[in-house]
Write a protein that holds these residues in place. Structure first.
Motif, PDB file in Angstrom:
ATOM      1  N   ARG A  13      22.749 -72.623  28.684  1.00  0.00           N
ATOM      2  CA  ARG A  13      23.635 -72.801  27.526  1.00  0.00           C
ATOM      3  C   ARG A  13      22.830 -73.164  26.281  1.00  0.00           C
ATOM      4  O   ARG A  13      23.082 -72.660  25.189  1.00  0.00           O
ATOM      5  CB  ARG A  13      24.695 -73.867  27.808  1.00  0.00           C
ATOM      6  N   SER A  14      21.872 -74.031  26.447  1.00  0.00           N
ATOM      7  CA  SER A  14      21.033 -74.431  25.319  1.00  0.00           C
ATOM      8  C   SER A  14      20.241 -73.245  24.784  1.00  0.00           C
ATOM      9  O   SER A  14      20.148 -73.037  23.571  1.00  0.00           O
ATOM     10  CB  SER A  14      20.090 -75.556  25.769  1.00  0.00           C
ATOM     11  N   ARG A  17      22.555 -70.928  22.914  1.00  0.00           N
ATOM     12  CA  ARG A  17      22.919 -71.523  21.622  1.00  0.00           C
ATOM     13  C   ARG A  17      21.816 -71.293  20.596  1.00  0.00           C
ATOM     14  O   ARG A  17      22.063 -70.876  19.467  1.00  0.00           O
ATOM     15  CB  ARG A  17      23.163 -73.029  21.808  1.00  0.00           C
ATOM     16  N   THR A  78      18.782 -75.805  13.956  1.00  0.00           N
ATOM     17  CA  THR A  78      19.362 -75.728  15.287  1.00  0.00           C
ATOM     18  C   THR A  78      19.343 -77.062  16.034  1.00  0.00           C
ATOM     19  O   THR A  78      20.042 -77.206  17.015  1.00  0.00           O
ATOM     20  CB  THR A  78      18.664 -74.658  16.157  1.00  0.00           C
ATOM     21  N   ALA A  83      26.002 -77.713  21.778  1.00  0.00           N
ATOM     22  CA  ALA A  83      25.815 -76.708  22.824  1.00  0.00           C
ATOM     23  C   ALA A  83      27.111 -76.009  23.175  1.00  0.00           C
ATOM     24  O   ALA A  83      27.098 -74.906  23.700  1.00  0.00           O
ATOM     25  CB  ALA A  83      25.219 -77.352  24.089  1.00  0.00           C
TER      26      ALA A  83
END
Length: 85
Positions: A13-14, A17, A78, A83
């Motif tokens: 997920r990170s 993102r 960022t 997330a």
């Protein structure tokens, strides 16, 4: 095992993102990523396993290059992103 899967999910997920944020900064990235993503299932649907593997490998290599080439401002921006789910 469950903890490992959760950890890997968070890492994925990170990564997603961060790469989406990088793509959003550059229109050419959005187009390139779209083409790369399309090539993978197109090869799978055609029954071309080696071509699908090559397309996936190419996409991962290009994604890594896009991140390596990101300017310093990208990395600062960022850091504050959520997330998400």
């Amino acid at each position: 095992m469950v903890s490992t899967v959760r950890y890997l999910g968070e890492v994925l997920r990170s990564g997603i993102r961060v790469t989406r944020a990088n793509e959003a900064r550059r229109g050419d990235f959005i187009e390139a990523v779209g083409q790369e993503h399309h090539a993978i299932p197109a090869a799978v649907e055609a029954g071309a396993a080696e071509e699908a593997r090559a397309a996936a490998r190419r996409h991962l290599q290009h994604a890594a290059s896009r991140l390596q080439d990101a300017d310093d401002g990208f990395w600062t921006e960022t850091e504050d992103l959520d997330a998400g789910p």
